[in-house]
Design a protein around this motif. Sequence first.
Motif: not given
Length: 569
Positions: A270-271, A298-300, A305-306, A450-451
């Motif tokens: 992602v990053a 870190f923003g993802q 987390v939720p 998503l993974n």
Amino acid sequence: HCIPPSDRSAIPHPLRRPGTRRSARPMEDEAVRDLKRALSLQQTGERSAISRSAGSGDREKRPLDDDDVFSMPPRRMESSSSLPALVEALHPEIGRPTDIAQPGGFRRDHLQREGLVSSVIVGRPLLPSRFMLDKFMDPRVRNVFEEERALIQGSDQPTPRSPDVHGVVRGSSDWQTALLILKSTVGGTLIVVPEAYKGAGLISASMVMILIAGIEIYCMSLLIRCSIKIGGGSYGQIMERCLGRKGLWAVDVSLITSQLGFVCTEILYVATNLPDALAAFKSTLPVWMLLTQTDVLFGQMILAVPMAWIRHLKYFAFTNVLANVTVFSALGTLLAFAVKGLARDGPAEEIHKFGPQWLLFAGTSVFSFECINFVIPMYEAHEKKETFVPILTKTLWAVVVLFILFGGLNYMRYGEATVSPVTKNFAESLSSSSPLGRIMQFAFAFASLLNVPLFLFPASIAIEDKIFKGQIPGCAAPGLVRKWSKNVLRTILLFCCTLIAYLGAAHINALVAIIGSVCCVPLAFIYPVICHYVLLEPGPIVAALDIAIGTMGAFLFVLTTVSAIQDWQ
């Protein structure tokens, strides 16, 4: 000696008393009558239990439906001493009396007991999401999903498959099993393989991949033989038979760490894709949306987390399908454009046939082919057991060819400029007016995001099972403290994976190689040969081969890790 049909009724029947008329229906066997009576008592008891649980004071009975059956807790009912417990299996491979009281049930029971056919699992109708599980669910979490469904339904066994329209229970077909194998091995990791080819060399990398894949396929077949030897069981149970509780813990630790390794790489994918995709729109986007790689790392977590707090895998079914379709489409596009570019421009300059980082590439190969942990579940779900190993072998060799083509062709296309992920090279090779390159980076970033919670789920469930004993994760209504303790645990796991991804962001291939050597080599090389050597007691030649593979795995574990750490530094 032939008697016309019209005169046969005059012949006295040995079991019919004189003077009685022949019944229109054949005499019903006493055992069948007892079984029907017992089933009637079972239905009556189930209706009463449901009526009591609803809190109704009347005695009105209503017919059972599937939701009532799934919501009922398992219990033992009182029955005659001549009949088995109604909720227990008459035979391990057959099931309850309700399963035998079906067309052909007694014959299936006889064939099972005589060992004339393979095991047949008969079960109640499954939940609607089963189609998503069978067709699209990622194999890395598919077995966990089955176990979760079984726990919710009050059973200690994975949910069995439902019969088809003819009442026959069928497992996975050949093409379904091949598709599952493809989905388990072909994924986002391919985007780092071309740069690994650059370090190892075109020919040496291909040779290492063929060697690693061949040994892993052989070890998978050994693990299946061990499972058959002990009458079935998970990877951990097989190791427990060999080495006791230590073997079970070794497999659990390796499975958890390898799964967390997958999470680290997905976070990193992602990053490494999203910032470049956003940078292409810097003239139109506000400044706060032009994120750096660290910002995305870190923003993802704001989204991950939720999603990691979700208790049931059924809510990931759609996102998993979407991620799989996105990754397969993107990989196909990258490969097609590499072939097109080679046909138009020819290979790039300075293509090395041999390189110094072949040991590092070995760790990447082990990580890419890490699928041994779900070979046994796929074997148990396969309908024709005798065809599973040939299908596994052919499919994985097809995957090897795909990896060689993807890594080799993209390396030949971009040459010394090849970087990880290869989506950067793809975006730079297109014209500035073409949005396809940025779309590709967005697609990989989206699928990897998503993974992340999906791949974390098996590891978090396993850790919670060790820490929070005495409760089925996600099934009962937990106390507030316990529930938030699990949420905190999952959050900590995500931030640890994010920190590891941050430390390895500048050396993606080294990070992948370390995960492959430390987490995946024991599962793929060492444990299977230990199980085969202890359980099957092979001859001297095969035993020597087992020892050689185990020794090779131990050397890979140490040398690849050292090589990756040196490259990291």
